[in-house]
Design an enzyme around this catalytic site. Structure first.
Site, PDB file in Angstrom:
ATOM      1  N   ASP A   6      51.102  13.902   7.172  1.00  0.00           N
ATOM      2  CA  ASP A   6      51.673  15.129   7.743  1.00  0.00           C
ATOM      3  C   ASP A   6      52.022  14.831   9.384  1.00  0.00           C
ATOM      4  OD1 ASP A   6      49.088  14.433   8.461  1.00  0.00           O
ATOM      5  OD2 ASP A   6      48.517  16.509   8.991  1.00  0.00           O
ATOM      6  N   ASP A  39      51.985  17.062  14.076  1.00  0.00           N
ATOM      7  CA  ASP A  39      51.381  17.094  12.682  1.00  0.00           C
ATOM      8  C   ASP A  39      50.883  18.265  12.567  1.00  0.00           C
ATOM      9  OD1 ASP A  39      48.966  17.216  13.731  1.00  0.00           O
ATOM     10  OD2 ASP A  39      48.225  15.049  13.061  1.00  0.00           O
ATOM     11  N   LEU A  40      50.522  18.875  11.222  1.00  0.00           N
ATOM     12  CA  LEU A  40      49.812  20.149  10.858  1.00  0.00           C
ATOM     13  C   LEU A  40      48.458  19.883  11.156  1.00  0.00           C
ATOM     14  CD1 LEU A  40      51.738  20.732   7.418  1.00  0.00           C
ATOM     15  CD2 LEU A  40      51.806  22.198   9.153  1.00  0.00           C
TER      16      LEU A  40
END
Length: 301
Positions: free
Chosen positions: A218, A174-175
């Site tokens: 995300d 994920d970011l």
């Protein structure tokens, strides 16, 4: 006998249900294999993949049988395959303690009617059917597969790996600091960052046997088949470096982003829930160790 039962008996006597379909079979969706029903009612497993009559590549991107098995509800779709329109129905059943799916297929190429059909060219109808099935399994923002695709394809992929042996590695990523991206660049900037990451993932996940999907928010999932742990970590780390080296362009803004990743190899007999939980734990370890890194377990080599 009420009127409904009487009608059902009448339709069965006339063979109406058999006439409605050209093809029907039993499928074990946990294995992705066809099952035969013997004359005495016993079940016999086969070595035939459920996709083999329809798809040479062995992958069904919009598997309604897996969805029917998970939801316990009948499911149907229209497919355009090999120049023909096929109406497919999947009905979950249980027999001798096994949960199976009955698949019924009708070729509707000659009998299908569409409102104002004269206004549609054949290729337009083909494209419409293709687009509907693509939309069902595609995340609109990133262009990757969506959560539905994960839920319907990963279980059968895992079952095939247990049965036939190719190594399976899964990466969760994920970011980093995504909330901060949203705060600084608003939700449009956050969407642009997710879309940009989707493009990066597409550039690095190129093998026909591999696929990537947006898991939610995300968070993303990448499935790498037959690569082994070491090679999979290399692929994911190249992706991580590529994301960190180039900011995502969002209008007049250049948004610097990084990703954290956890990579796991499927263990013998392991189910999807356990595999994803282990990947998630490694992802959080990457976050705890400073972000912008790939975590994996050496003992799994």
């Amino acid at each position: 006998m009420d009127r409904h039962d009487a009608l059902h008996a009448f339709l069965m006597e006339k063979g109406v249900f058999c006439q409605l379909f050209d093809y029907y079979r039993l499928v074990d969706t946990t294995k992705g294999m066809m099952v035969e029903l013997d004359a005495d009612g016993t079940l016999r497993d086969t070595a035939t993949f459920c996709t083999s009559p329809f798809r040479a590549d062995g992958r069904c991107k919009n598997c309604i049988s897996q969805r029917a098995a998970e939801t316990g509800a009948p499911t149907f779709k229209l497919e355009y395959l090999g120049g023909e329109f096929l109406m497919m129905f999947s009905l979950p059943i249980e027999h001798l303690g096994r949960k199976l799916v009955v698949e019924l297929v009708r070729n509707v190429s000659e009998s299908m009617t569409v409102d104002q059909r004269d206004t549609f060219r054949q290729d337009e109808v083909n494209n419409l059917v293709h687009d509907l099935n693509r939309i069902a399994t595609t995340d609109a923002l990133t262009g990757l597969f969506n959560r539905r695709f994960i839920d319907t394809n990963l279980p059968s992929t895992i079952a095939n790996c247990h049965r036939y042996g190719p190594a399976l590695c899964v990466a969760m990523l994920d970011l980093d600091n995504f909330k901060q991206v949203n705060d600084n660049y608003f939700h449009q900037g956050g969407d642009d960052a997710l879309a940009g990451l989707g493009e990066k993932i597409t550039q690095h996940v190129r093998r026909s046997s591999d696929w990537a999907a947006r898991y939610g928010g995300d968070e993303f999932l990448i499935c790498l088949l037959g690569a082994g742990l070491e090679k999979s970590v290399e692929i994911i780390d190249r992706l991580r470096q590529s994301v960190a080296s180039e900011p995502i362009v969002a209008g007049k803004h250049h948004i610097p982003v990084t990703i954290s990743c956890g990579v796991c190899m499927l263990k013998p007999g392991e189910e999807m829930k356990s595999l994803l939980n282990r990947c998630d734990q490694l992802l959080y370890q990457a976050k705890a160790k400073g972000r912008n890194r790939v975590e994996f377990v050496l003992e799994e080599k």
